[in-house]
Design a protein around this motif. Structure first.
Motif, mmCIF file in Angstrom:
data_model
loop_
_atom_site.group_PDB
_atom_site.id
_atom_site.type_symbol
_atom_site.label_atom_id
_atom_site.label_comp_id
_atom_site.label_asym_id
_atom_site.label_seq_id
_atom_site.Cartn_x
_atom_site.Cartn_y
_atom_site.Cartn_z
ATOM 1 N N HIS A 9 -53.107 47.991 1.131
ATOM 2 C CA HIS A 9 -54.092 47.593 0.046
ATOM 3 C C HIS A 9 -53.988 48.403 -1.149
ATOM 4 O O HIS A 9 -54.329 47.686 -2.459
ATOM 5 N N GLU A 10 -53.362 49.528 -1.367
ATOM 6 C CA GLU A 10 -53.233 50.051 -2.334
ATOM 7 C C GLU A 10 -51.957 49.323 -3.456
ATOM 8 O O GLU A 10 -52.229 49.117 -4.352
ATOM 9 N N LEU A 11 -51.035 48.440 -2.549
ATOM 10 C CA LEU A 11 -50.109 48.047 -3.276
ATOM 11 C C LEU A 11 -50.693 46.610 -3.957
ATOM 12 O O LEU A 11 -50.524 46.494 -5.117
ATOM 13 N N MET A 12 -51.563 46.109 -3.047
ATOM 14 C CA MET A 12 -52.437 44.882 -3.564
ATOM 15 C C MET A 12 -53.372 45.306 -5.034
ATOM 16 O O MET A 12 -53.096 44.820 -5.956
ATOM 17 N N ARG A 13 -53.985 46.455 -4.575
ATOM 18 C CA ARG A 13 -54.851 46.648 -5.863
ATOM 19 C C ARG A 13 -54.084 47.260 -7.298
ATOM 20 O O ARG A 13 -54.500 46.683 -8.193
ATOM 21 N N ARG A 72 -60.447 45.012 -12.889
ATOM 22 C CA ARG A 72 -61.675 45.004 -12.114
ATOM 23 C C ARG A 72 -61.076 45.181 -10.855
ATOM 24 O O ARG A 72 -61.840 45.460 -9.669
ATOM 25 N N ALA A 73 -59.948 44.729 -10.769
ATOM 26 C CA ALA A 73 -59.457 45.133 -9.008
ATOM 27 C C ALA A 73 -59.538 46.492 -8.692
ATOM 28 O O ALA A 73 -59.582 46.636 -7.389
ATOM 29 N N SER A 74 -59.664 47.433 -9.540
ATOM 30 C CA SER A 74 -59.922 48.765 -9.066
ATOM 31 C C SER A 74 -60.913 48.826 -8.409
ATOM 32 O O SER A 74 -61.120 50.194 -7.804
ATOM 33 N N LEU A 75 -62.058 48.093 -8.313
ATOM 34 C CA LEU A 75 -63.296 48.160 -7.689
ATOM 35 C C LEU A 75 -63.447 47.618 -6.305
ATOM 36 O O LEU A 75 -64.412 47.887 -5.676
ATOM 37 N N SER A 76 -62.167 47.222 -6.045
ATOM 38 C CA SER A 76 -62.104 46.500 -4.730
ATOM 39 C C SER A 76 -62.183 47.761 -3.471
ATOM 40 O O SER A 76 -61.535 48.720 -3.522
ATOM 41 N N ARG A 77 -63.011 47.598 -2.691
ATOM 42 C CA ARG A 77 -63.000 48.464 -1.346
ATOM 43 C C ARG A 77 -62.306 47.978 -0.251
ATOM 44 O O ARG A 77 -62.639 48.537 0.944
ATOM 45 N N GLY A 78 -61.354 46.946 -0.401
ATOM 46 C CA GLY A 78 -60.750 46.332 0.788
ATOM 47 C C GLY A 78 -60.007 47.322 1.244
ATOM 48 O O GLY A 78 -59.470 48.299 0.909
ATOM 49 N N ILE A 79 -59.633 46.908 2.721
ATOM 50 C CA ILE A 79 -58.771 47.940 3.476
ATOM 51 C C ILE A 79 -57.557 47.065 4.266
ATOM 52 O O ILE A 79 -58.013 45.573 4.245
ATOM 53 N N ASN A 89 -57.850 42.803 4.141
ATOM 54 C CA ASN A 89 -59.189 42.143 3.259
ATOM 55 C C ASN A 89 -58.633 41.706 1.971
ATOM 56 O O ASN A 89 -58.233 42.587 0.990
ATOM 57 N N LEU A 90 -58.521 40.526 1.619
ATOM 58 C CA LEU A 90 -58.153 40.130 0.129
ATOM 59 C C LEU A 90 -59.344 39.941 -0.488
ATOM 60 O O LEU A 90 -60.347 39.801 -0.141
ATOM 61 N N PRO A 91 -59.282 39.818 -2.106
ATOM 62 C CA PRO A 91 -60.396 39.887 -2.827
ATOM 63 C C PRO A 91 -60.848 38.570 -2.989
ATOM 64 O O PRO A 91 -60.271 37.280 -2.386
ATOM 65 N N ASN A 116 -57.694 33.871 -7.870
ATOM 66 C CA ASN A 116 -56.661 34.158 -8.829
ATOM 67 C C ASN A 116 -56.395 35.864 -8.098
ATOM 68 O O ASN A 116 -55.092 36.047 -7.794
ATOM 69 N N GLU A 117 -57.232 36.722 -7.992
ATOM 70 C CA GLU A 117 -56.942 37.855 -7.250
ATOM 71 C C GLU A 117 -56.376 37.881 -6.005
ATOM 72 O O GLU A 117 -55.465 38.640 -5.474
ATOM 73 N N ALA A 118 -56.852 36.994 -5.123
ATOM 74 C CA ALA A 118 -56.466 36.808 -3.898
ATOM 75 C C ALA A 118 -55.197 36.258 -3.671
ATOM 76 O O ALA A 118 -54.251 37.006 -3.086
ATOM 77 N N ALA A 119 -54.708 35.465 -4.685
ATOM 78 C CA ALA A 119 -53.042 35.195 -4.708
ATOM 79 C C ALA A 119 -52.415 36.106 -5.294
ATOM 80 O O ALA A 119 -51.225 36.273 -4.811
ATOM 81 N N GLU A 120 -52.822 36.776 -6.116
ATOM 82 C CA GLU A 120 -52.007 38.070 -6.790
ATOM 83 C C GLU A 120 -51.657 39.088 -5.535
ATOM 84 O O GLU A 120 -50.626 39.555 -5.491
ATOM 85 N N SER A 121 -52.740 39.262 -4.795
ATOM 86 C CA SER A 121 -52.806 40.411 -3.776
ATOM 87 C C SER A 121 -51.875 39.997 -2.680
ATOM 88 O O SER A 121 -50.896 40.598 -2.337
#
Length: 89
Positions: free
Chosen positions: A30-34, A43-50, A61-63, A67-72
């Motif tokens: 998840h850190e790589l995704m973030r 604002r991706a820095s606000l994600s609490r996904g694990i 957990n994808l955003p 767009n952010e889900a695709a990037e992740s």
């Protein structure tokens, strides 16, 4: 893979739900995704996904934003083959 529910609103509980089934956390996925998403969407820095493992399944957990889900997903694709190979052993 889950999509959405990992933000700061009280109704977003995907990380908490995932934690109830994850046996081993894999926080660097998840850190790589973030970190990758942060380049295009700060604002991706606000994600609490694990991310983690249960038995031989990877849980990520994808955003919720498309767009952010695709990037992740793009950020972790290079390591997914290795992860899935390790989980199948």
């Amino acid at each position: 893979m889950t999509c959405g529910g990992s933000g700061l609103a009280r109704c977003e509980v995907t990380p908490e739900a995932a934690m109830t089934v994850i046996e081993s956390a894999v926080p660097d996925i998840h850190e790589l995704m973030r970190s990758e998403c942060f380049r295009v969407a700060p604002r991706a820095s606000l994600s609490r996904g694990i991310a983690g493992v249960r038995t031989n399944s990877l849980i990520v957990n994808l955003p919720g934003s498309g767009n952010e889900a695709a990037e992740s997903l793009g950020a972790i694709l290079p390591v997914l083959d290795h992860v899935l190979s390790m989980l199948s052993k």
